[in-house]
Design a protein around this motif. Structure first.
Motif, PDB file in Angstrom:
ATOM      1  N   ASN A  92      -3.975   1.253  -5.041  1.00  0.00           N
ATOM      2  CA  ASN A  92      -2.645   0.634  -5.072  1.00  0.00           C
ATOM      3  C   ASN A  92      -2.307   0.167  -3.655  1.00  0.00           C
ATOM      4  OD1 ASN A  92      -1.485   2.881  -3.614  1.00  0.00           O
ATOM      5  ND2 ASN A  92      -1.410   4.009  -5.545  1.00  0.00           N
ATOM      6  N   ASP A  93      -1.052  -0.118  -3.397  1.00  0.00           N
ATOM      7  CA  ASP A  93      -0.659  -0.649  -2.080  1.00  0.00           C
ATOM      8  C   ASP A  93      -0.880   0.342  -0.948  1.00  0.00           C
ATOM      9  OD1 ASP A  93       0.060  -2.994  -3.292  1.00  0.00           O
ATOM     10  OD2 ASP A  93       2.198  -2.495  -3.397  1.00  0.00           O
ATOM     11  N   THR A  94      -0.869   1.647  -1.249  1.00  0.00           N
ATOM     12  CA  THR A  94      -0.998   2.654  -0.197  1.00  0.00           C
ATOM     13  C   THR A  94      -2.292   3.458  -0.276  1.00  0.00           C
ATOM     14  OG1 THR A  94       0.205   4.275  -1.545  1.00  0.00           O
ATOM     15  CG2 THR A  94       1.504   2.915  -0.013  1.00  0.00           C
ATOM     16  N   ARG A  96      -6.463   3.461  -0.763  1.00  0.00           N
ATOM     17  CA  ARG A  96      -7.713   2.695  -0.791  1.00  0.00           C
ATOM     18  C   ARG A  96      -8.535   3.133  -2.006  1.00  0.00           C
ATOM     19  NH1 ARG A  96      -9.565  -0.039   4.004  1.00  0.00           N
ATOM     20  NH2 ARG A  96      -7.850  -0.028   5.486  1.00  0.00           N
TER      21      ARG A  96
END
Length: 171
Positions: A92-94, A96
């Motif tokens: 997701n965005d935060t 890896r």
């Protein structure tokens, strides 16, 4: 010619080491219980009667920077039909991405050469209850994360080997 003999010698040492690790008696300090007919003391090796489900990394799960070789050493022996559970957050965005690759030989494993490996766990499969892999045969299994072109394998310690034993070898 010399490199061929070196490769064969290295393979023999690796196989002998894996077998020795798989048969190691980690409770030696509590008395000799090797299953060879002379046990003294109440301690026994792992005496599970059926297949186990083992979370890779324990409470650490599957992430960059954790030493999975050390984890495998401390949590063995592993047995045929045990299930390894790889738990990792989906990307997701935060977070890896992570994955699970199975290497076919020790050389590609040592080099983290993904061209010689097969993805068995996709980046999206580690969430929830995790991705499960059953150790079906008596053979070494070479696992690693293949993300970022093998960087997690090479620099992130996300690789380990297990050589499952037949249940009952230690009785």
């Amino acid at each position: 010619m010399g490199s061929r003999y070196f490769a064969q010698a290295l393979a023999m040492v690796l196989i002998a080491s894996m077998v020795a690790v798989g048969l190691a008696n980690k409770d030696w300090q509590h008395g000799n219980y090797t299953g060879w007919g002379f046990n003294h003391g109440p301690y026994h090796l792992n005496e599970t009667k059926g297949p186990n489900k083992i979370t890779v990394g324990g409470s650490e799960n599957w992430h960059y920077g954790f030493d999975y070789k050390q984890w495998a050493w401390k949590n063995g022996p592993f047995y045929i039909n045990d299930t390894l559970v790889f738990k990792y957050d989906p990307p997701n965005d935060t977070t890896r991405p992570h994955s699970v690759y199975l290497f076919q030989n020790p050389w590609s494993f040592m080099k983290c050469d993904l061209s010689q490996a097969k993805m068995v766990g996709k980046p999206t499969q580690g969430g929830g209850k995790g991705f499960e892999f059953v150790l079906k045969r008596w053979q070494p299994y070479y696992f690693a994360c293949g993300e970022h072109n093998g960087l997690h394998c090479k620099d992130g310690l996300m690789r380990f080997v297990v050589f499952p034993m037949f249940r009952g070898w230690h009785y």
